[in-house]
Design an enzyme around this catalytic site. Structure first.
Site, PDB file in Angstrom:
ATOM      1  N   HIS A 161     -11.510   4.778   4.722  1.00 56.78           N
ATOM      2  CA  HIS A 161      -9.952   4.520   4.497  1.00 56.78           C
ATOM      3  C   HIS A 161      -9.530   6.019   5.573  1.00 56.78           C
ATOM      4  O   HIS A 161     -10.061   7.077   5.283  1.00 56.78           O
ATOM      5  CB  HIS A 161      -9.529   4.575   3.189  1.00 56.78           C
ATOM      6  CG  HIS A 161      -8.029   4.311   3.118  1.00 56.78           C
ATOM      7  ND1 HIS A 161      -7.236   5.356   3.482  1.00 56.78           N
ATOM      8  CD2 HIS A 161      -7.395   3.478   3.062  1.00 56.78           C
ATOM      9  CE1 HIS A 161      -5.878   4.896   3.380  1.00 56.78           C
ATOM     10  NE2 HIS A 161      -5.948   3.558   3.136  1.00 56.78           N
ATOM     11  N   GLU A 178      -7.272   8.109   4.770  1.00 53.81           N
ATOM     12  CA  GLU A 178      -7.067   9.256   3.955  1.00 53.81           C
ATOM     13  C   GLU A 178      -8.453   9.895   3.823  1.00 53.81           C
ATOM     14  O   GLU A 178      -8.613  11.144   3.628  1.00 53.81           O
ATOM     15  CB  GLU A 178      -6.284   8.744   2.880  1.00 53.81           C
ATOM     16  CG  GLU A 178      -5.044   8.486   3.095  1.00 53.81           C
ATOM     17  CD  GLU A 178      -4.257   7.248   1.977  1.00 53.81           C
ATOM     18  OE1 GLU A 178      -4.787   7.153   0.860  1.00 53.81           O
ATOM     19  OE2 GLU A 178      -3.444   6.736   2.248  1.00 53.81           O
ATOM     20  N   SER A 221       1.804  -0.851   5.079  1.00 54.11           N
ATOM     21  CA  SER A 221       3.239  -1.007   4.639  1.00 54.11           C
ATOM     22  C   SER A 221       3.430  -2.791   4.605  1.00 54.11           C
ATOM     23  O   SER A 221       4.295  -3.167   4.880  1.00 54.11           O
ATOM     24  CB  SER A 221       4.170  -0.619   5.802  1.00 54.11           C
ATOM     25  OG  SER A 221       4.392   0.877   5.547  1.00 54.11           O
ATOM     26  N   GLY A 227       1.936   3.598   4.483  1.00 55.06           N
ATOM     27  CA  GLY A 227       2.999   4.342   3.355  1.00 55.06           C
ATOM     28  C   GLY A 227       4.287   4.690   3.961  1.00 55.06           C
ATOM     29  O   GLY A 227       5.017   5.680   3.369  1.00 55.06           O
ATOM     30  N   GLU A 241      -5.964  -0.793   9.800  1.00 58.17           N
ATOM     31  CA  GLU A 241      -4.844   0.004   9.366  1.00 58.17           C
ATOM     32  C   GLU A 241      -4.371   1.028  10.300  1.00 58.17           C
ATOM     33  O   GLU A 241      -5.023   2.271  10.234  1.00 58.17           O
ATOM     34  CB  GLU A 241      -5.223   0.788   8.119  1.00 58.17           C
ATOM     35  CG  GLU A 241      -5.580  -0.415   7.054  1.00 58.17           C
ATOM     36  CD  GLU A 241      -5.273   0.192   5.682  1.00 58.17           C
ATOM     37  OE1 GLU A 241      -4.574  -0.351   4.557  1.00 58.17           O
ATOM     38  OE2 GLU A 241      -6.153   1.033   5.390  1.00 58.17           O
ATOM     39  N   LYS A 296      -5.319   3.568  -4.678  1.00 55.17           N
ATOM     40  CA  LYS A 296      -5.442   4.924  -4.365  1.00 55.17           C
ATOM     41  C   LYS A 296      -5.761   5.759  -5.659  1.00 55.17           C
ATOM     42  O   LYS A 296      -6.066   5.297  -6.694  1.00 55.17           O
ATOM     43  CB  LYS A 296      -4.228   5.305  -3.533  1.00 55.17           C
ATOM     44  CG  LYS A 296      -4.176   4.465  -2.231  1.00 55.17           C
ATOM     45  CD  LYS A 296      -3.085   5.130  -1.260  1.00 55.17           C
ATOM     46  CE  LYS A 296      -3.049   4.071  -0.116  1.00 55.17           C
ATOM     47  NZ  LYS A 296      -2.355   4.502   1.041  1.00 55.17           N
ATOM     48  N   ASN A 299      -5.263  -1.567  -3.017  1.00 58.12           N
ATOM     49  CA  ASN A 299      -5.759  -0.258  -2.932  1.00 58.12           C
ATOM     50  C   ASN A 299      -4.657   0.524  -3.717  1.00 58.12           C
ATOM     51  O   ASN A 299      -3.767   1.000  -3.470  1.00 58.12           O
ATOM     52  CB  ASN A 299      -5.866   0.168  -1.548  1.00 58.12           C
ATOM     53  CG  ASN A 299      -6.472   1.673  -1.430  1.00 58.12           C
ATOM     54  OD1 ASN A 299      -6.741   2.281  -2.276  1.00 58.12           O
ATOM     55  ND2 ASN A 299      -6.428   2.280  -0.451  1.00 58.12           N
TER      56      ASN A 299
HETATM   57  P1  PGA Z   1       0.679   1.052   2.271  1.00 59.55           P
HETATM   58  O1  PGA Z   1      -1.029   1.541   2.106  1.00 59.55           O
HETATM   59  O2  PGA Z   1       0.528  -0.514   1.874  1.00 59.55           O
HETATM   60  O3  PGA Z   1       1.094   1.756   0.919  1.00 59.55           O
HETATM   61  O4  PGA Z   1       0.994   1.337   3.508  1.00 59.55           O
HETATM   62  C1  PGA Z   1      -2.086   0.718   2.769  1.00 59.55           C
HETATM   63  C2  PGA Z   1      -3.405   1.366   2.675  1.00 59.55           C
HETATM   64  O5  PGA Z   1      -3.557   2.602   2.805  1.00 59.55           O
HETATM   65  O6  PGA Z   1      -4.480   0.841   2.161  1.00 59.55           O
END
Ligand code: PGA
Length: 249
Positions: free
Chosen positions: A93, A95, A208, A169, A163, A10, A8
């Site tokens: 997601h 976010e 992560s 992140g 997640e 983003k 992803n």
């Molecule tokens: P990350 O994000 O691997 O940077 O923690 C995962 C995600 O939001 O899909």
């Protein structure tokens, strides 16, 4: 079932970033992995990414609107993603849930739209840190499954990504036993909602994932792959992750 390793990107990536995708596609072509590989770039790059991927890997969107078309300035429909060459779309997601106030009902409508357009929906769920600390993580994801996974969608059009919000992140992940406990729970809840054939729905772990922890996470029972954010932006980070996929097809 083969694992799915999904990147992803983003809101990262300009045309120049397709050079990384080209490296990944060439690597997949010359060293076929045990997993299916997917990259979800920003919508602006989807069509070019499909051309760059040369069918070595799949390309997906990061969100869609539920309606087919209409007066929704700035939004993109599942049909538009399909038309651009996408095969998957991420929906719900954390976010999107946080910055766009998406509810479980919105996410379910988007998952339905994905199916209508012929895309596989990657439905994201996961608890916040406060919810985990309060001992509510299992209840929260059970509620998200009830609300976000459409009951009528065929199994082949659904992937679930667990997640934990606090792991995205941050460099922090749940322990292996916490991931295994959660995925066993998700499998039970999905079978309760969709029926016995939900045993074939891929359950991804996300948050992560990086080269140093991918092998351990991908070897856990009921983990059907990974959703990778930051570590999917560079071929040199993403390749060791998909090479760590368990050989179970
Ligand atoms: P990350 O994000 O691997 O940077 O923690 C995962 C995600 O939001 O899909």
């Amino acid at each position: 079932m083969r694992q799915l390793i999904a990147g992803n990107w983003k809101m990262n990536g300009l045309g120049a970033s397709l050079a990384e995708l080209d490296v990944i596609a060439n690597h997949v072509a010359s060293h076929p992995p045990h997993a299916d590989i997917l990259i979800c770039p920003p919508a602006t790059l989807i069509a070019r990414a499909v051309a760059t991927a040369k069918e070595c890997l799949a390309i997906g969107g990061q969100d869609c609107r539920a309606e087919i078309s209409g007066a929704f300035t700035g939004d993109v429909s599942a049909e538009m993603l399909k038309d651009a060459g996408a095969a998957f779309v991420i929906v719900g997601h954390s976010e999107r849930r946080q910055y766009h106030q998406e509810t479980d009902a919105t996410v379910a409508a988007k998952a339905n739209a994905a199916h209508r357009a012929g895309l596989v929906a990657i439905v994201c769920i996961g608890e916040t840190e406060a919810e985990r600390n309060a001992g509510k993580a299992l209840d929260v994801v059970a509620r998200q499954i009830e609300g976000s996974v459409p009951q009528q969608a065929p199994i082949s059009s659904i992937v679930i990504a667990y997640e934990p919000v606090w792991a995205i992140g941050t460099g922090r992940t749940p322990t292996s036993s916490e991931i295994a406990e959660m995925h066993a729970h998700l499998r039970k809840r999905l079978i309760a909602r969709l029926g016995a054939h939900a045993k074939d729905v891929r359950l991804l772990y996300g948050g992560s994932v990086k080269p140093s922890n991918a092998r351990e996470i991908l070897a856990l029972p009921e983990v059907g792959g990974a959703l990778v954010g930051g570590a999917s932006l560079k071929a040199s980070d993403f390749q060791p992750i998909f090479e760590a996929a368990a050989r179970n097809s």
